[in-house]
Design a protein around this motif. Structure first.
Motif, PDB file in Angstrom:
ATOM      1  N   TYR A  47      38.826  36.016  57.242  1.00 41.83           N
ATOM      2  CA  TYR A  47      37.608  36.594  56.656  1.00 41.83           C
ATOM      3  C   TYR A  47      36.487  36.622  57.690  1.00 41.83           C
ATOM      4  O   TYR A  47      35.822  37.660  57.898  1.00 41.83           O
ATOM      5  N   VAL A  52      34.661  34.019  46.194  1.00 42.23           N
ATOM      6  CA  VAL A  52      35.032  34.759  44.988  1.00 42.23           C
ATOM      7  C   VAL A  52      36.101  35.808  45.268  1.00 42.23           C
ATOM      8  O   VAL A  52      37.140  35.867  44.597  1.00 42.23           O
ATOM      9  N   ASN A  53      35.866  36.647  46.259  1.00 42.62           N
ATOM     10  CA  ASN A  53      36.708  37.829  46.462  1.00 42.62           C
ATOM     11  C   ASN A  53      37.928  37.594  47.354  1.00 42.62           C
ATOM     12  O   ASN A  53      38.824  38.447  47.406  1.00 42.62           O
ATOM     13  N   TYR A  54      37.963  36.477  48.064  1.00 41.72           N
ATOM     14  CA  TYR A  54      39.090  36.212  48.965  1.00 41.72           C
ATOM     15  C   TYR A  54      39.851  34.941  48.575  1.00 41.72           C
ATOM     16  O   TYR A  54      41.079  34.950  48.522  1.00 41.72           O
ATOM     17  N   ASP A 105      30.909  35.666  48.869  1.00 43.52           N
ATOM     18  CA  ASP A 105      31.914  36.720  48.970  1.00 43.52           C
ATOM     19  C   ASP A 105      33.291  36.135  49.275  1.00 43.52           C
ATOM     20  O   ASP A 105      34.293  36.471  48.625  1.00 43.52           O
ATOM     21  N   LYS A 155      33.443  33.522  39.786  1.00 47.13           N
ATOM     22  CA  LYS A 155      32.010  33.479  40.068  1.00 47.13           C
ATOM     23  C   LYS A 155      31.226  32.800  38.955  1.00 47.13           C
ATOM     24  O   LYS A 155      30.237  32.095  39.206  1.00 47.13           O
TER      25      LYS A 155
END
Length: 919
Positions: free
Chosen positions: A16, A113-115, A110, A120
Motif C-alpha cells: 500500500y 478500511v479498504n486494504y 484508507d 469503518k
C-alpha cells in the motif's frame, strides 16, 4: 473481517505505502545504530531518528518498513496477558518534511478500511487533548465526533525512542470489539471508550506527529521539519483480523506453540498457557537477537538476553522440561521467519550453540537455587516480613545465577515484595569491596603435608571425574564441607586451569550425587591445583569421587586472548626488536594486557603494523603445536620465556609456525584462525622504560567496533551535524562527509573480510574521530558567532539595557548584567547601543562560570569628559582582575564573579561624577 495471515498483513501494508510513493526500507538490526541510549531497537522509527532531526542528508522524504523490535519494559507480564510480547514486528510509514497530519490520517484510514478490511463503523479515534486540527481532519474523513476521544500526554504524546530524538502528539486508531469484551465495571456499563482498561477497544495504529526534538536533558526544541512516525503492531493487527483473543493464537506464533507441544509432550490449554507463551515469546526474541550479534552476558544488552533465556528455562519446569530444550526449538522457529529474515538461517548454528551453552550453565544451579529460594521465602515469612531482602536476592544472583528480576517474579508468587534498593546496594558493595580471598591472604596450605601433584587434564577435556584428596577451610585442613560453607578442594586430577602465566583461573562446578560446589577461582600451590569456592547444596568429604566441570564459554574467550597474547609478543619482537621482553601480562575473558620493555611510546603507525601482523597470523590459520621438553633441551629451541615464571625440570613449549615460540603452560586455540580477529584498544606506559598494550580478540572485537561507531554517531547527532557524501556547509550547519557504518554493516564486514576488517574499521574510526573533532571545532565557533550576533541584535536584550538608564544633561548612561557572555559579545552589543543615542555611556558586564567580563563604551563626543579605560580599571579592581583601553572603549574582567553588581555600580557612579564635573 476476512482472515489474513501475518505474512499477508505485512505484504498488504508495505505494498500500500509503496503505491503511495514510499521507499520500502528493510528492517534494521535489533542492535540500534548510533544510539547508546537504547539497548535495543524498540520502534520502527529508531533507524530513522537522524532523518527526523536533520542529522543526515535525506535519501528519501517518505518511507515504510516492517521493523523487528524488542521491548522488555513489561517483561513480567509476558505470558500472563493476551498481548504482551518482548519481540514483535512494527509496521510503519514515515514522512520527513513531506506530508503531515491530513495525509497521514487519510493513509491510515484508507489502508485500514479498504486494504486490511477493518469495518469503518467500528473504528474509534484518540487525539491529543488540545489537538483541534487532528479532530477536524478525522471528522472530515467520515469519523463522527462521538467516536473521537481526547487523551492527555500519558496516552497521546509519543517519544522519543531513547533519551533523545524526535517526538510529538499522536492520534491512535482503535477497533471496537463489541460490548461483550467490556468489563461490567467499566464505569457506566458498556459505555466505555478508548483509554479504558477493558478489552473492548484495542489500539492497532498510532500516528505520531513529530514536531519536537527532545535533547538528553529532556528539553523540547522545534524540529527543522515536521514529520510523521506511524507504528502498527503486526501481531496485534493479525489478532484482530484473525478474530482471536491472543497474539499467541495468531498463525505464526501458533506454530511455535505447536513445536513446544511436541518437545514437552504437553497440551497448550488454559492451565498451561503461561509457560507455553513465555517459551514461545522468549525463543523468538533470543533467535533474532543472537542472529543480530547480541550474545548473553553479565551486563547491558547481554544481561537482558541471558535473563530471557533463564526465564524461559524456569517456566519450562512447569511443563516438566528439565533438560536443555530451547536450542532444539531454534531451527523450527527459524523456518517460520527465514524467508522474511534470511540472516536467521545464516546464523542458526551460532544461535543453537549459544542457547545450549546458556541452558547448560543455568541448569547447573537452577534446581538447588529453587530449593534455596524456598528456604529463604520461609525464613522471610517466619520473621513476619513481607519483603524479600536485598541481601538474599543478591545471594541468589551471585551464587545461583538468578537475575534479580526473576527472583522478584518468584517471590511475588509467594506474596512478598522485592527490596530493589537493598539488592542494588549489595551489588554496589560487591563491586567496590576488595574481598578477602585466598589470594589476598595467601598462606601455605601444605606445610607439613605430603602430597602428590594434581594431574592437569584441561588441555584435552573440560569435564572429568576425580578423587577429592584434601579439603581446606579457614586455611586449615578439614574432612568435610557442607552447604553454605566455603573452602578449597584438591583433587588427584582436574580440568580446571589454575591462575598462571598471566591467565586467570577457571571457574565452574563440582558435583557429586546431588551435591554441588561452585568454583569461584582456581589457584596453584606448588603442584597442587586449588579449587576455591562454596558448597551450594549437599556436602563433600575427603575421598569422594566427584565430577569437575569447567565453564566452557569463559574458557573459550580465555583461549582467544592467551593465543592473541603470544602473537602480540611475536609481533613486538619482530617489528620493534629483540630488546622487547615481557614484563607482565593479564589474560582475562574480557581483554588481554601485555607489558613489555621499550624506551618510547608507540606511534600510530607502529600500533597499526603490530595489529596487522597479528591479524595476518590469524588469517594464515597456523596450527598451534605443543611439546613438553626437558628444560635444557627447551632452551635450545630458542623459545621465549616469561621473566617472572619459574620452570621445573621439564617445560611446555608452544609454537605457532614461524610467528611465535614460547614457554607456556596456558590454554590455547588449536589453530590461529580460531581467534578470528585482534584489535589493540590502547597503548600506554605502566612505568619508566616499559609500555603497555590492552587488546581484545575474538567476537569482542566486533562488539568493540559497534560500540565505538555508535558513540561517534551519537556525537554527530548531539551536535546536530549532518552526515553526507560531500563535506559542505549550509549556513551555520556543518557536515560530516564520511558515512558511519551501523552495527549490521560492521558485523557483515567481519563476516566477509575476517581479520582484514580490523584495518579498515580502525582507519575509518580514526578518520571519523579527526573529522568530527575538526568539524565540531568549526561548528562550535560558528555557533558561538551566531549566538553573539543574535545577542547583539536582539531587540529584547537592547530594551533590557535601556531599562536601566540615567540621564545627566544630554548624556544617557545605561548598564546591564548578563549571564555567560564573553567580551566580544558585550562589545558587539555596545556598538549597537551607541548608534541609538547621540551621547551615551554603556556599562555592560557578564557573570560567567569562572570569571566576570566588563565592557564600557561611550560616544566619541564625550571623550575628555569620560575615560572608559579608567572606568574599567575601577571596576576590575573590585573584580580582582585587570583591564583597560581607549577613552571611548575599554574592557576587562576578574575572578570575583559575586562582585559584578558592585563593580558596575562603582563604574556607574564614577561616570556620573565625571559628567557632573567631578561632583
Amino acid at each position: 473481517m476476512n482472515f489474513k495471515k501475518v505474512s499477508e498483513v505485512r505484504t498488504i501494508f508495505l505494498d500500500y505505502f509503496k503505491e503511495k510513493g514510499h521507499t520500502i526500507v528493510p528492517s534494521s538490526s535489533l542492535l540500534p545504530a548510533g544510539d547508546p541510549t537504547l539497548l535495543f531497537t524498540t520502534a520502527g522509527m529508531v533507524q530513522f531518528k537522524p532523518l527526523f532531526t536533520g542529522a543526515v542528508e535525506l535519501p528519501y522524504t517518505r518511507a515504510a518498513s516492517a521493523q523487528k523490535c524488542l521491548r522488555t519494559t513489561d517483561l513480567e507480564n509476558v505470558g500472563k496477558t493476551e498481548r504482551h510480547c518482548t519481540f514483535f514486528e512494527m509496521l510503519g510509514n514515515f514522512s520527513f518534511g513531506d506530508y503531515f497530519k491530513e495525509e497521514a490520517i487519510e493513509y491510515a484510514l484508507d489502508c485500514s478500511v479498504n486494504y486490511l478490511g477493518f469495518p469503518k463503523e467500528k473504528i474509534w479515534i484518540t487525539v491529543f487533548e488540545n489537538d483541534d486540527e487532528a479532530e477536524k481532519i478525522w471528522i472530515s474523513k467520515g469519523i463522527p465526533k462521538e467516536r473521537i476521544t481526547r487523551l492527555g500526554k500519558k496516552d497521546n504524546f509519543w517519544g522519543p525512542a531513547g533519551d533523545s530524538g524526535a517526538c510529538g502528539p499522536c492520534s491512535e486508531l482503535y477497533l471496537d470489539r463489541g460490548p461483550e469484551k467490556a468489563f461490567p465495571d467499566c464505569g457506566v456499563k458498556y459505555e466505555c471508550k478508548p483509554g479504558c482498561d477493558c478489552d473492548r477497544f484495542l489500539e492497532f495504529w498510532n500516528i505520531v506527529f513529530n514536531q519536537f526534538n527532545q535533547d538528553t536533558e529532556g528539553n523540547l526544541h522545534p524540529l527543522k521539519q515536521t514529520g510523521i512516525d506511524t507504528g502498527s503492531g503486526l501481531e496485534r493487527v493479525a489478532l484482530l483480523l484473525q478474530g482471536v483473543d491472543s497474539v499467541y493464537d495468531t498463525d505464526e506464533l501458533k506454530k511455535i506453540i505447536q513445536e513446544v507441544e511436541k518437545i514437552s509432550g504437553k497440551t497448550y490449554n488454559e492451565s498451561t498457557k503461561v509457560p507455553f507463551r513465555v517459551i514461545t515469546d522468549h525463543i523468538r526474541s533470543v533467535l533474532f537477537t543472537v542472529s543480530d550479534g547480541i550474545y548473553p552476558d553479565r551486563t547491558g544488552r547481554g544481561y537482558v538476553i541471558r535473563r530471557l533465556i533463564r526465564r524461559a528455562v524456569l517456566f519450562a519446569r512447569k511443563l516438566d522440561l528439565k533438560e536443555p530444550f530451547l536450542y532444539k526449538l531454534a531451527k523450527s522457529v527459524c523456518d517460520i521467519y527465514k524467508e522474511r529474515y534470511p540472516e536467521l538461517e545464516k546464523h542458526i548454528s551460532s544461535v543453537e550453540r549459544t542457547l545450549l551453552a546458556e541452558e547448560e550453565l543455568f541448569l547447573k544451579t537452577l534446581e538447588i537455587g529453587l530449593e534455596k529460594i524456598e528456604v529463604l521465602v520461609s525464613k522471610t515469612k517466619s520473621e513476619c516480613s513481607n519483603t524479600f531482602s536485598g541481601k538474599d536476592s543478591f545471594l541468589l544472583y551471585g551464587t545461583y545465577g538468578f537475575p534479580a528480576e526473576m527472583t522478584e517474579e518468584i517471590v511475588a508468587e509467594h506474596g512478598l515484595s522485592f527490596d530493589r534498593k537493598g539488592f542494588e546496594d549489595e551489588l554496589e558493595k560487591d563491586r567496590q569491596s576488595s574481598r578477602e580471598t585466598w589470594k589476598a591472604n595467601k598462606v601455605s596450605l601444605f606445610t607439613g603435608i605430603k602430597t602428590d601433584k594434581t594431574q592437569f587434564l584441561g588441555y584435552d577435556v573440560l569435564e572429568a571425574e576425580s578423587d577429592l584428596k584434601f579439603i581446606f577451610s579457614d586455611n586449615k585442613q578439614a574432612t568435610a564441607l557442607k552447604e553454605g560453607e566455603s573452602g578449597v578442594f584438591v583433587f588427584s586430577s582436574s580440568p580446571f586451569y589454575p591462575e598462571g602465566g598471566g591467565q586467570v583461573g577457571d571457574i565452574g562446578f563440582i558435583r557429586k550425587d546431588g551435591s554441588v560446589f561452585k568454583v569461584l577461582d582456581t589457584q596453584k600451590e606448588n603442584d597442587n591445583i586449588l579449587h576455591i569456592g562454596t558448597v551450594l547444596s549437599g556436602s563433600f568429604s575427603v575421598g569422594d569421587k566427584a565430577r569437575l566441570e569447567v565453564e566452557k564459554e569463559r574458557r573459550e574467550r580465555l583461549k582467544f586472548h592467551h593465543s592473541g597474547t603470544h602473537l602480540l609478543n611475536g609481533a613486538l619482537r619482530t617489528l620493534l626488536g629483540n630488546h622487547v621482553l615481557q614484563k607482565g601480562s593479564i589474560v582475562s575473558p574480557e581483554y588481554l594486557r601485555f607489558d613489555f620493555s621499550h624506551p618510547s611510546p608507540l606511534s600510530p603507525e607502529e600500533i597499526r603494523n603490530i595489529e596487522s601482523w597479528v591479524n595476518e597470523s590469524i588469517v594464515r590459520h597456523i596450527p598451534v603445536d605443543t611439546k613438553v621438553l626437558p628444560i635444557e633441551e627447551a632452551k635450545k629451541t630458542g623459545a621465549v620465556a616469561a621473566f617472572d615464571e619459574k620452570y621445573g625440570d621439564s617445560v611446555r613449549v608452544l609454537q605457532m609456525g614461524d610467528r611465535s615460540l614460547e614457554f607456556c603452560g596456558g590454554t590455547h586455540v588449536g589453530n590461529t584462525g580460531d581467534i578470528g580477529y585482534f584489535f589493540i584498544k590502547k597503548e600506554s606506559s605502566p612505568g619508566a622504560g616499559n609500555r603497555r598494550i590492552e587488546a581484545v580478540a575474538g567476537p569482542l572485537v566486533v562488539e568493540t567496533f559497534q560500540n565505538r561507531f555508535a558513540e561517534l554517531t551519537e556525537a554527530v547527532q548531539n551536535l546536530n551535524l549532518k552526515i553526507k557524501d560531500e563535506l559542505a556547509t549550509d549556513g551555520a550547519s556543518f557536515s560530516i562527509k564520511t558515512i558511519i557504518p551501523g552495527p549490521d554493516e560492521i558485523r557483515s564486514l567481519f563476516e566477509t573480510k575476517g581479520a582484514d576488517a580490523v584495518v579498515f574499521l580502525r582507519d575509518l574510526s580514526e578518520k571519523l574521530s579527526l573529522e568530527l573533532e575538526e568539524t565540531q571545532s568549526k561548528f562550535l565557533k560558528e555557533k558561538k558567532n551566531r549566538e553573539s550576533r543574535d545577542f547583539e541584535n536582539n531587540p529584547e536584550v537592547i530594551a533590557k539595557v535601556f531599562e536601566n538608564s540615567k540621564v545627566i544633561g544630554s548624556v544617557k548612561i545605561v548598564s546591564a548584567i548578563f549571564e555567560s557572555k564573553d567580551a566580544k559579545a558585550l562589545k558587539g552589543l555596545s556598538d549597537n547601543i551607541k548608534v541609538r543615542e547621540k551621547e551615551i555611556v554603556a556599562i555592560l558586564a557578564s557573570k560567567n562560570t569562572e570569571d566576570a567580563s566588563i565592557v564600557i563604551t561611550c560616544s566619541s563626543s564625550l571623550v575628555g569628559k569620560i575615560h572608559c579605560g579608567e572606568l574599567v580599571k575601577t571596576a576590575c579592581e573590585i573584580l580582582g582582575g585587570k583591564g583597560g583601553g581607549k577613552p571611548d572603549m575599554a574592557q576587562g574582567g576578574g575572578k570575583e564573579v559575586s562582585k559584578v553588581e558592585e563593580a558596575v555600580r562603582s563604574a556607574l557612579e564614577k561616570a556620573s561624577s565625571s559628567l557632573n564635573g567631578g561632583k
